[in-house]
Design a protein around this motif. Structure first.
Motif, short mmCIF file in Angstrom:
data_model
loop_
_atom_site.label_atom_id
_atom_site.label_comp_id
_atom_site.label_asym_id
_atom_site.label_seq_id
_atom_site.Cartn_x
_atom_site.Cartn_y
_atom_site.Cartn_z
N VAL A 94 0.84 -1.20 0.00
CA VAL A 94 0.00 0.00 0.00
C VAL A 94 0.87 1.24 0.00
CG1 VAL A 94 -1.70 1.31 1.32
CG2 VAL A 94 -1.94 -1.16 1.09
N ILE A 95 1.91 1.24 0.82
CA ILE A 95 2.80 2.41 0.91
C ILE A 95 3.49 2.68 -0.42
CG2 ILE A 95 5.18 2.73 1.78
CD1 ILE A 95 2.77 4.11 3.42
N ARG A 96 3.92 1.63 -1.11
CA ARG A 96 4.58 1.81 -2.42
C ARG A 96 3.56 2.35 -3.44
NH1 ARG A 96 9.41 2.14 -2.60
NH2 ARG A 96 9.93 0.01 -2.11
N LEU A 97 2.34 1.83 -3.41
CA LEU A 97 1.30 2.34 -4.31
C LEU A 97 1.08 3.83 -4.08
CD1 LEU A 97 -0.95 1.98 -6.42
CD2 LEU A 97 -2.48 1.35 -4.53
N VAL A 98 0.99 4.23 -2.83
CA VAL A 98 0.80 5.65 -2.50
C VAL A 98 1.97 6.47 -3.02
CG1 VAL A 98 0.64 7.31 -0.60
CG2 VAL A 98 -0.73 5.22 -0.54
N GLU A 99 3.18 6.00 -2.80
CA GLU A 99 4.38 6.72 -3.26
C GLU A 99 4.36 6.90 -4.78
OE1 GLU A 99 9.25 6.26 -3.45
OE2 GLU A 99 8.03 4.50 -2.96
N LEU A 100 4.10 5.82 -5.50
CA LEU A 100 4.10 5.89 -6.96
C LEU A 100 2.99 6.81 -7.47
CD1 LEU A 100 4.76 2.13 -7.83
CD2 LEU A 100 6.42 4.01 -7.79
N CYS A 101 1.81 6.69 -6.89
CA CYS A 101 0.69 7.54 -7.32
C CYS A 101 0.96 9.01 -7.04
CB CYS A 101 -0.61 7.08 -6.64
SG CYS A 101 -1.25 5.53 -7.30
N GLU A 102 1.50 9.30 -5.87
CA GLU A 102 1.81 10.70 -5.55
C GLU A 102 2.81 11.28 -6.54
OE1 GLU A 102 2.92 11.18 -1.44
OE2 GLU A 102 0.83 10.99 -0.78
N ALA A 103 3.83 10.51 -6.87
CA ALA A 103 4.84 10.98 -7.82
C ALA A 103 4.23 11.19 -9.22
CB ALA A 103 6.00 9.99 -7.89
N LEU A 104 3.22 10.40 -9.54
CA LEU A 104 2.57 10.51 -10.85
C LEU A 104 1.46 11.55 -10.87
CD1 LEU A 104 2.36 6.70 -11.66
CD2 LEU A 104 3.68 8.40 -12.95
N GLY A 105 1.08 12.03 -9.70
CA GLY A 105 0.00 13.02 -9.62
C GLY A 105 -1.38 12.41 -9.82
N VAL A 106 -1.54 11.14 -9.48
CA VAL A 106 -2.83 10.47 -9.55
C VAL A 106 -3.19 9.98 -8.14
CG1 VAL A 106 -2.58 9.78 -11.97
CG2 VAL A 106 -1.81 8.23 -10.18
N THR A 107 -4.47 9.71 -7.92
CA THR A 107 -4.88 9.26 -6.60
C THR A 107 -4.78 7.73 -6.49
OG1 THR A 107 -7.21 9.00 -7.18
CG2 THR A 107 -6.51 11.18 -6.41
N PRO A 108 -4.30 7.25 -5.36
CA PRO A 108 -4.26 5.78 -5.16
C PRO A 108 -5.65 5.14 -5.25
CG PRO A 108 -2.83 6.86 -3.57
CD PRO A 108 -3.60 7.95 -4.27
N PRO A 109 -6.69 5.71 -4.61
CA PRO A 109 -8.00 5.06 -4.71
C PRO A 109 -8.52 5.02 -6.16
CG PRO A 109 -8.03 6.66 -2.92
CD PRO A 109 -6.75 6.84 -3.67
N GLY A 110 -8.35 6.10 -6.88
CA GLY A 110 -8.82 6.14 -8.27
C GLY A 110 -8.07 5.15 -9.14
N THR A 111 -6.77 5.06 -8.95
CA THR A 111 -5.94 4.14 -9.73
C THR A 111 -6.31 2.70 -9.42
OG1 THR A 111 -4.17 5.76 -9.77
CG2 THR A 111 -3.56 3.49 -10.28
N LEU A 112 -6.50 2.38 -8.14
CA LEU A 112 -6.87 1.03 -7.74
C LEU A 112 -8.26 0.67 -8.25
CD1 LEU A 112 -6.25 -1.59 -6.28
CD2 LEU A 112 -7.06 -0.52 -4.16
N THR A 113 -9.18 1.60 -8.18
CA THR A 113 -10.54 1.35 -8.65
C THR A 113 -10.55 1.03 -10.14
OG1 THR A 113 -11.55 2.70 -6.93
CG2 THR A 113 -12.86 2.35 -8.91
N VAL A 114 -9.84 1.81 -10.93
CA VAL A 114 -9.79 1.56 -12.38
C VAL A 114 -9.13 0.20 -12.64
CG1 VAL A 114 -8.77 2.33 -14.57
CG2 VAL A 114 -9.87 3.98 -13.04
N ALA A 115 -8.07 -0.11 -11.91
CA ALA A 115 -7.40 -1.41 -12.10
C ALA A 115 -8.34 -2.56 -11.75
CB ALA A 115 -6.14 -1.46 -11.25
#
Length: 167
Positions: free
Chosen positions: A61-82
């Motif tokens: 979860v922490i890595r997902l948050v880190e990657l999403c923050e660096a990309l300027g996308v939200t972790p919940p939105g990215t996970l939901t689409v996936a």
């Protein structure tokens, strides 16, 4: 013979879909893997990022948050689409549906929702809507199909662009 559990299969499917969403977001920024990892505070390597993007390695979860923050996308939105693209847990997801793609479908099974989709498209000129699980349940009941069938159908029309961007 080793039996693979449903959870293991779902985990691999989700990891692959999540990796694809992260790769798509990175490519949208125009960044190579090397450019992206240079922006990360954790210091992961390109090979690790490659393994995440191909679903070969599962994200914490922490890595997902880190990657999403660096990309300027939200972790919940990215996970939901996936999850939607992986076709997993659709009964609990707020589905993102591209009405233009839906209306271009030539299948007949769910044709009865086309008038609804056309009406929604006039309200949402961009064509992208979000449907809560309760809305999918009501729509399914209205047209006489099980919720899971309609949710699976609607999930096929996930917007093409990365949908985890904060607005």
């Amino acid at each position: 013979m080793i039996k693979t559990s449903r959870i293991e299969v779902a985990g691999k499917t989700i990891a692959k879909a999540l990796g694809e969403e992260l790769r798509r977001a990175r490519e949208t920024k125009g960044w190579s893997r090397a450019q992206f990892v240079a922006r990360l505070p954790s210091g992961i390597g390109e090979r690790t990022l490659l393994a995440y993007e191909h679903g070969l390695r599962q994200l914490t979860v922490i890595r997902l948050v880190e990657l999403c923050e660096a990309l300027g996308v939200t972790p919940p939105g990215t996970l939901t689409v996936a999850l939607q693209k992986a076709g997993e847990y659709l009964h609990n997801l707020e589905l993102q549906v591209d009405l233009r793609l839906l209306l271009a479908d030539r299948g007949n099974k769910f044709r009865s929702i086309f008038p609804w989709a056309r009406n929604r498209l006039t309200e949402e000129p961009e064509g992208i809507i979000e449907l809560a699980p309760s809305a999918v349940r009501e729509l399914a009941a209205f047209i006489g199909y099980p919720h899971d069938d309609l949710a699976g159908y609607l999930a096929k029309f996930t917007p093409e662009e990365q949908s985890g961007d904060p607005t």
